[in-house]
Scaffold this motif. Structure first.
Motif, PDB file in Angstrom:
ATOM      1  N   UNK A 274      -9.663   0.741  -4.801  1.00 45.90           N
ATOM      2  CA  UNK A 274      -9.212   2.106  -4.990  1.00 45.90           C
ATOM      3  C   UNK A 274      -9.035   2.418  -6.463  1.00 45.90           C
ATOM      4  N   UNK A 275      -9.080   3.678  -6.762  1.00 49.86           N
ATOM      5  CA  UNK A 275      -8.851   4.156  -8.125  1.00 49.86           C
ATOM      6  C   UNK A 275      -7.412   3.829  -8.536  1.00 49.86           C
TER       7      UNK A 275
ATOM      8  N   UNK B 219     -12.421   6.777 -15.452  1.00 53.08           N
ATOM      9  CA  UNK B 219     -12.174   8.213 -15.476  1.00 53.08           C
ATOM     10  C   UNK B 219     -11.047   8.532 -16.449  1.00 53.08           C
TER      11      UNK B 219
ATOM     12  N   UNK C   5      -2.943  15.460  -3.344  1.00 57.37           N
ATOM     13  CA  UNK C   5      -4.230  16.016  -3.758  1.00 57.37           C
ATOM     14  C   UNK C   5      -5.348  15.490  -2.867  1.00 57.37           C
TER      15      UNK C   5
ATOM     16  N   UNK D 174     -15.539  12.661  -4.272  1.00 58.82           N
ATOM     17  CA  UNK D 174     -16.121  11.856  -5.340  1.00 58.82           C
ATOM     18  C   UNK D 174     -17.611  11.703  -5.073  1.00 58.82           C
TER      19      UNK D 174
ATOM     20  N   UNK E 180      -0.485   4.755  -0.606  1.00 60.85           N
ATOM     21  CA  UNK E 180      -1.198   5.920  -0.107  1.00 60.85           C
ATOM     22  C   UNK E 180      -2.258   5.421   0.875  1.00 60.85           C
TER      23      UNK E 180
ATOM     24  N   UNK F  96      -8.075   6.056 -15.816  1.00 63.68           N
ATOM     25  CA  UNK F  96      -8.058   5.393 -14.516  1.00 63.68           C
ATOM     26  C   UNK F  96      -9.339   4.578 -14.375  1.00 63.68           C
TER      27      UNK F  96
ATOM     28  N   UNK G  24     -11.109  11.297  -1.543  1.00 65.74           N
ATOM     29  CA  UNK G  24      -9.964  10.558  -2.056  1.00 65.74           C
ATOM     30  C   UNK G  24      -8.704  11.405  -1.992  1.00 65.74           C
TER      31      UNK G  24
ATOM     32  N   UNK H  93      -2.922  15.082 -17.095  1.00 66.47           N
ATOM     33  CA  UNK H  93      -1.819  15.436 -16.221  1.00 66.47           C
ATOM     34  C   UNK H  93      -1.067  16.601 -16.863  1.00 66.47           C
TER      35      UNK H  93
ATOM     36  N   UNK I 231       0.841  -1.188   0.000  1.00 58.73           N
ATOM     37  CA  UNK I 231       0.000   0.000   0.000  1.00 58.73           C
ATOM     38  C   UNK I 231       0.873   1.234   0.000  1.00 58.73           C
TER      39      UNK I 231
ATOM     40  N   UNK J 184       1.462  12.267  -6.606  1.00 58.47           N
ATOM     41  CA  UNK J 184       2.261  12.058  -7.810  1.00 58.47           C
ATOM     42  C   UNK J 184       3.645  12.663  -7.588  1.00 58.47           C
TER      43      UNK J 184
ATOM     44  N   UNK K 170     -12.204  13.827 -15.719  1.00 60.01           N
ATOM     45  CA  UNK K 170     -13.561  13.907 -16.220  1.00 60.01           C
ATOM     46  C   UNK K 170     -14.530  13.432 -15.146  1.00 60.01           C
ATOM     47  N   UNK K 171     -15.819  13.474 -15.468  1.00 60.54           N
ATOM     48  CA  UNK K 171     -16.825  13.100 -14.479  1.00 60.54           C
ATOM     49  C   UNK K 171     -17.029  11.595 -14.377  1.00 60.54           C
ATOM     50  N   UNK K 172     -16.420  10.864 -15.257  1.00 61.75           N
ATOM     51  CA  UNK K 172     -16.479   9.416 -15.151  1.00 61.75           C
ATOM     52  C   UNK K 172     -17.607   8.791 -15.942  1.00 61.75           C
TER      53      UNK K 172
ATOM     54  N   UNK L 180     -18.246  13.084 -10.608  1.00 61.41           N
ATOM     55  CA  UNK L 180     -16.869  12.662 -10.801  1.00 61.41           C
ATOM     56  C   UNK L 180     -15.973  13.055  -9.646  1.00 61.41           C
ATOM     57  N   UNK L 181     -14.697  13.265  -9.966  1.00 66.27           N
ATOM     58  CA  UNK L 181     -13.712  13.691  -8.971  1.00 66.27           C
ATOM     59  C   UNK L 181     -13.544  15.205  -9.070  1.00 66.27           C
TER      60      UNK L 181
ATOM     61  N   UNK M 298      -9.516  15.048  -3.305  1.00 63.22           N
ATOM     62  CA  UNK M 298     -10.706  15.121  -4.162  1.00 63.22           C
ATOM     63  C   UNK M 298     -11.912  14.661  -3.358  1.00 63.22           C
TER      64      UNK M 298
ATOM     65  N   UNK N 195     -11.589   4.689   6.980  1.00 63.93           N
ATOM     66  CA  UNK N 195     -12.390   4.225   5.844  1.00 63.93           C
ATOM     67  C   UNK N 195     -13.793   4.823   5.905  1.00 63.93           C
TER      68      UNK N 195
ATOM     69  N   UNK O 175      -3.687   6.503  -5.528  1.00 62.39           N
ATOM     70  CA  UNK O 175      -4.816   6.914  -4.709  1.00 62.39           C
ATOM     71  C   UNK O 175      -4.906   6.120  -3.413  1.00 62.39           C
ATOM     72  N   UNK O 176      -5.448   6.786  -2.414  1.00 60.31           N
ATOM     73  CA  UNK O 176      -5.813   6.089  -1.195  1.00 60.31           C
ATOM     74  C   UNK O 176      -7.118   5.321  -1.389  1.00 60.31           C
ATOM     75  N   UNK O 177      -7.507   4.604  -0.351  1.00 56.73           N
ATOM     76  CA  UNK O 177      -8.690   3.755  -0.447  1.00 56.73           C
ATOM     77  C   UNK O 177      -9.979   4.547  -0.272  1.00 56.73           C
TER      78      UNK O 177
ATOM     79  N   UNK P 130      -0.685   8.694 -10.990  1.00 56.42           N
ATOM     80  CA  UNK P 130      -1.214   9.121  -9.696  1.00 56.42           C
ATOM     81  C   UNK P 130      -1.609   7.893  -8.896  1.00 56.42           C
TER      82      UNK P 130
END
Lengths: 114, 111
Positions: free
Chosen positions: B43-44, B86, A33, A37, A4, B36, A90, B90, A2, A94, B102-104, A42-43, A35, A9, A105-107, A103
């Protein structure tokens, strides 16, 4: 392996509480970063940091602040939680020169504000 | 404004059918674009990047500068491809290191 890690949770907080979301990365990345969701949206970037103590606002910074005192840790703070901040949060990181780097990501932290 | 657009929120196909997830961008110059994926309860994670010109899990994506597109394609969809996808940009120039998504598109592959 793991890379990030987000501290929680699931979180349930009350309206008006101050909430801290923590994120730690072990890859020595310069950029981190936050975000949120949401379905259909989206993000959306809240804040990001490109160095210790450096930060930039993202697209939806209102109601949030951040802290980066150490390179590996990036905290998101909800100064006074509100129900419209109920969401999945999230964290990502990077390397600098983001253009060609992945990039990570965390969970995710699912925050519910009641 | 710099933007990544995924016009479809939902996409549903049957197993074995071709699938194309659309992504358009509004950046000038040479963008660095990525796809992604987020599987249920995971996770993403990175699926593929345009610079690598690779095929991952049968998916490919070609950067079309004329159409400012970076669509994700797979000739024969599998049930395990069901996930949230997504498209992301970058930054490559000096200045902000901001990642833009994007919004996915939620892909469902039916048996």
């Amino acid at each position: 392996d793991v890379k990030v890690t987000q501290s929680s949770r699931y979180l349930v907080k009350r309206t008006g509480e101050k909430v801290f979301l923590e994120c730690v990365q072990d890859m020595d990345h310069e950029n981190m970063f936050w975000y949120r969701q949401d379905p259909g949206l989206g993000l959306r970037l809240i804040y990001f940091s490109y160095d210790v103590k450096m930060k930039e606002k993202g697209d939806i910074p209102e109601g949030y602040s951040v802290s980066r005192e150490k390179k590996e840790r990036f905290s998101l703070i909800l100064e006074s939680a509100s129900t419209n901040q109920t969401s999945m949060y999230l964290c990502a990181s990077t390397q600098i020169g983001t253009g060609r780097t992945e990039a990570f990501f965390g969970q995710g932290t699912r925050l519910t504000v009641v | 404004a710099q933007r990544v657009t995924q016009p479809e929120k939902l996409l549903s196909v049957f197993k074995g059918a071709p699938v194309e997830l659309k992504c358009n961008y509004s950046y000038s110059g040479s963008p660095e674009l990525f796809w992604y994926v987020q599987y249920s309860r995971q996770r993403l994670q990175l699926l593929l990047r345009h610079i690598s010109r690779e095929s991952i899990k049968g998916f490919t994506a070609d950067l079309n500068k004329g159409e400012t597109s970076f669509h994700l394609k797979k000739p024969f969809a599998q049930e395990e491809d069901s996930a949230m996808y997504y498209c992301a940009h970058h930054p490559t120039q000096g200045g902000s290191e901001k990642l833009v998504f994007g919004k996915g598109t939620k892909l469902t592959v039916n048996p």
